[in-house]
Design an enzyme around this catalytic site. Structure first.
Site, PDB file in Angstrom:
ATOM      1  N   TYR A 148      -3.565 -23.678  -8.624  1.00 18.62           N
ATOM      2  CA  TYR A 148      -3.845 -22.248  -8.797  1.00 18.62           C
ATOM      3  C   TYR A 148      -3.731 -21.913 -10.281  1.00 18.62           C
ATOM      4  CZ  TYR A 148      -3.583 -21.337  -3.722  1.00 18.62           C
ATOM      5  OH  TYR A 148      -3.798 -21.317  -2.361  1.00 18.62           O
ATOM      6  N   SER A 208      -9.517  -5.175   4.292  1.00 19.12           N
ATOM      7  CA  SER A 208      -8.278  -4.488   3.914  1.00 19.12           C
ATOM      8  C   SER A 208      -8.415  -2.977   4.080  1.00 19.12           C
ATOM      9  CB  SER A 208      -7.932  -4.798   2.457  1.00 19.12           C
ATOM     10  OG  SER A 208      -8.915  -4.232   1.598  1.00 19.12           O
TER      11      SER A 208
HETATM   12  N1  LIG Z   1      -4.858 -23.144   2.351  1.00 21.87           N
HETATM   13  C1  LIG Z   1      -5.902 -22.621   1.777  1.00 21.87           C
HETATM   14  O1  LIG Z   1      -6.987 -23.220   1.726  1.00 21.87           O
HETATM   15  C2  LIG Z   1      -5.823 -21.249   1.173  1.00 21.87           C
HETATM   16  C3  LIG Z   1      -6.972 -20.615   0.711  1.00 21.87           C
HETATM   17  C4  LIG Z   1      -6.855 -19.327   0.178  1.00 21.87           C
HETATM   18  C5  LIG Z   1      -5.614 -18.717   0.088  1.00 21.87           C
HETATM   19  N2  LIG Z   1      -4.509 -19.355   0.532  1.00 21.87           N
HETATM   20  C6  LIG Z   1      -3.177 -18.718   0.435  1.00 21.87           C
HETATM   21  O2  LIG Z   1      -3.207 -17.504   1.159  1.00 21.87           O
HETATM   22  C7  LIG Z   1      -2.685 -16.465   0.330  1.00 21.87           C
HETATM   23  C8  LIG Z   1      -3.220 -15.119   0.761  1.00 21.87           C
HETATM   24  O3  LIG Z   1      -4.461 -14.864   0.150  1.00 21.87           O
HETATM   25  P1  LIG Z   1      -5.776 -14.692   0.892  1.00 21.87           P
HETATM   26  O4  LIG Z   1      -6.868 -15.373   0.222  1.00 21.87           O
HETATM   27  O5  LIG Z   1      -5.453 -15.076   2.253  1.00 21.87           O
HETATM   28  O6  LIG Z   1      -6.036 -13.170   0.692  1.00 21.87           O
HETATM   29  P2  LIG Z   1      -5.946 -11.873   1.626  1.00 21.87           P
HETATM   30  O7  LIG Z   1      -4.530 -11.532   1.858  1.00 21.87           O
HETATM   31  O8  LIG Z   1      -6.890 -11.988   2.775  1.00 21.87           O
HETATM   32  O9  LIG Z   1      -6.604 -10.862   0.594  1.00 21.87           O
HETATM   33  C9  LIG Z   1      -6.032 -10.566  -0.622  1.00 21.87           C
HETATM   34  C10 LIG Z   1      -6.905  -9.506  -1.291  1.00 21.87           C
HETATM   35  O10 LIG Z   1      -6.859  -8.303  -0.514  1.00 21.87           O
HETATM   36  C11 LIG Z   1      -6.450  -7.209  -1.328  1.00 21.87           C
HETATM   37  N3  LIG Z   1      -5.635  -6.257  -0.524  1.00 21.87           N
HETATM   38  C12 LIG Z   1      -6.000  -4.994  -0.197  1.00 21.87           C
HETATM   39  N4  LIG Z   1      -5.035  -4.395   0.518  1.00 21.87           N
HETATM   40  C13 LIG Z   1      -4.014  -5.273   0.624  1.00 21.87           C
HETATM   41  C14 LIG Z   1      -2.733  -5.210   1.215  1.00 21.87           C
HETATM   42  N5  LIG Z   1      -2.278  -4.117   1.824  1.00 21.87           N
HETATM   43  N6  LIG Z   1      -1.947  -6.286   1.148  1.00 21.87           N
HETATM   44  C15 LIG Z   1      -2.367  -7.401   0.524  1.00 21.87           C
HETATM   45  N7  LIG Z   1      -3.572  -7.536  -0.080  1.00 21.87           N
HETATM   46  C16 LIG Z   1      -4.399  -6.463  -0.040  1.00 21.87           C
HETATM   47  C17 LIG Z   1      -5.632  -7.886  -2.415  1.00 21.87           C
HETATM   48  O11 LIG Z   1      -5.248  -7.133  -3.482  1.00 21.87           O
HETATM   49  P3  LIG Z   1      -6.020  -6.234  -4.546  1.00 21.87           P
HETATM   50  O12 LIG Z   1      -6.795  -5.206  -3.772  1.00 21.87           O
HETATM   51  O13 LIG Z   1      -4.904  -5.699  -5.333  1.00 21.87           O
HETATM   52  O14 LIG Z   1      -6.881  -7.188  -5.319  1.00 21.87           O
HETATM   53  C18 LIG Z   1      -6.421  -9.170  -2.673  1.00 21.87           C
HETATM   54  O15 LIG Z   1      -7.519  -8.942  -3.530  1.00 21.87           O
HETATM   55  C19 LIG Z   1      -3.069 -16.886  -1.077  1.00 21.87           C
HETATM   56  O16 LIG Z   1      -2.302 -16.232  -2.052  1.00 21.87           O
HETATM   57  C20 LIG Z   1      -2.776 -18.367  -1.003  1.00 21.87           C
HETATM   58  O17 LIG Z   1      -1.395 -18.578  -1.186  1.00 21.87           O
HETATM   59  C21 LIG Z   1      -4.595 -20.604   1.077  1.00 21.87           C
END
Ligand SMILES: NC(=O)c1ccc[n+]([C@@H]2O[C@H](COP(=O)([O-])OP(=O)(O)OC[C@H]3O[C@@H](n4cnc5c(N)ncnc54)[C@H](OP(=O)(O)O)[C@@H]3O)[C@@H](O)[C@H]2O)c1
Length: 332
Positions: free
Chosen positions: A57, A213
């Site tokens: 990352y 979201s």
């Molecule tokens: N294993 C894998 O292949 C893999 C792949 C991707 C991620 N991950 C992990 O999963 C974690 C979660 O990320 P994700 O990709 O799954 O994203 P997510 O939680 O589905 O989305 C995050 C995005 O949504 C926005 N958002 C809007 N309202 C929100 C709220 N109330 N709470 C949280 N976020 C909100 C966030 O903030 P803003 O609006 O402020 O931008 C951000 O841009 C990552 O950090 C990583 O550790 C793993």
């Protein structure tokens, strides 16, 4: 904060995990170091103990950021989940996955140093390496458990057959995989396999990377470094359809007295007692919205209304760009 145990042998963790990916690099737009650290602190203070990162990352930036945020904390008061193995070239060019035993030990040594810790709670390959049998990869992590550097083994984005092969070598604590109202491929084989074998799930993308979201609208992609610039779900033609699903969800949320994001997170948590949603909150404000979701009780009627608003398979567009889909264990 409620806790959930990751699998039969895994750690007890907070029922909601914090994913730190979006706090480094540009994947979800510009970052703010002080706000990121304040968000990690706020999460810990609210009882979140599971923090997810990856050594790739932003080329180690995320691990260094977490080291700073976690400095001085009791090491037993939180759990670090770390993904390894994704190769990069200059300019962030993707270079595949390296799960060879010697490479794993090298990745682990760097992660331990960057994180400033003597152990990682759950260590997992980010993807399958087609050149390395999963048994060899799990065997190498098991050696690191025996040496005291790792506590538990996890997997990420693999299919049911791979989960079985890995689990036969050493108990797997959890599978990290995308699971949300928009991405339900895990329900066919993966989730039943996890339940049968007693393996947990850390679900990511529960907010569809912001798409479900309740705060997304077309035009919010911050630039070419924003992964949503290349995501079929966010592309013109698809995003409008997907946001119409969000509007249907918004009506259910309004009737329930919660926000869209809270409903989307609570829905994932309601799909099994072994599932821990990871949220990618990057600011204290987003975190404050996400936290109450884990307390939200969804009745059978709520679940039926959610299903009607966003039926399985109704999202338009693949969850990753075409070039990435073949590295995933399941589809959309
Ligand atoms: N294993 C894998 O292949 C893999 C792949 C991707 C991620 N991950 C992990 O999963 C974690 C979660 O990320 P994700 O990709 O799954 O994203 P997510 O939680 O589905 O989305 C995050 C995005 O949504 C926005 N958002 C809007 N309202 C929100 C709220 N109330 N709470 C949280 N976020 C909100 C966030 O903030 P803003 O609006 O402020 O931008 C951000 O841009 C990552 O950090 C990583 O550790 C793993």
């Amino acid at each position: 904060m409620q806790t959930r145990t990751l699998g039969r042998t895994g750690p007890a963790v907070s029922a909601l995990g914090l994913g730190a990916m979006g706090m480094s690099g540009e994947a979800y737009g510009a970052t703010d170091r002080a706000e990121s650290i304040a968000t990690v602190h706020a999460a810990l203070e609210a009882g979140v103990t599971l923090i997810d990162t990856g050594d790739f990352y932003a080329m180690g930036h995320n691990e260094l950021l977490l080291a700073e945020a976690l400095r001085g904390r009791d090491r037993d008061s939180y759990q670090l989940s770390v993904k390894f193995g994704q190769l990069r070239g200059p300019g962030m060019v993707l270079g595949g996955q390296d799960n060879r035993p010697a490479a794993i030990k090298n990745f682990l040594a760097y992660s331990l140093t960057r994180l400033g810790t003597d152990h990682i709670d759950v260590y997992r390959p980010a993807r399958l390496d087609p050149a390395v049998p999963i048994e060899e990869t799990v065997g190498a992590i098991k050696e690191m458990i025996d040496a005291g550097y790792v506590r538990h083994i996890g997997l990420s984005e693999v299919d049911a057959a791979t989960i079985r092969r890995a689990h036969a070598v050493h108990p797997i604590a959890d599978l990290q995989i995308e699971y949300s109202l928009l991405s339900r491929a895990v329900e066919a084989d993966v989730l039943p396999t996890l339940q049968e074998l007693g393996i947990g799930m850390t679900a990511y993308g529960v907010l569809g990377r912001g798409l479900i979201s309740g705060h997304w609208s077309p035009g919010l992609v911050s630039g070419p470094g924003d992964m949503r610039a290349h995501s079929p779900r966010f592309s013109s033609g698809n995003v409008e359809h997907n946001l119409a699903l969000v509007e249907a969800l918004r009506r259910v949320a309004a009737a329930k007295g919660c926000t869209v994001a809270q409903l989307a997170i609570a829905w994932v948590a309601a799909q099994g007692t072994g599932i821990v949603p990871l949220v990618g909150a990057r600011t204290r404000g987003r975190l404050a919205e996400a936290l109450p979701a884990i307390e939200l009780d969804l009745t059978a009627d709520d679940l039926a209304q959610i299903e009607e608003a966003v039926p399985a398979g109704s999202a338009r567009g693949d969850r990753y760009p075409a070039a990435h889909m073949s590295s995933l264990g399941v589809g959309n």
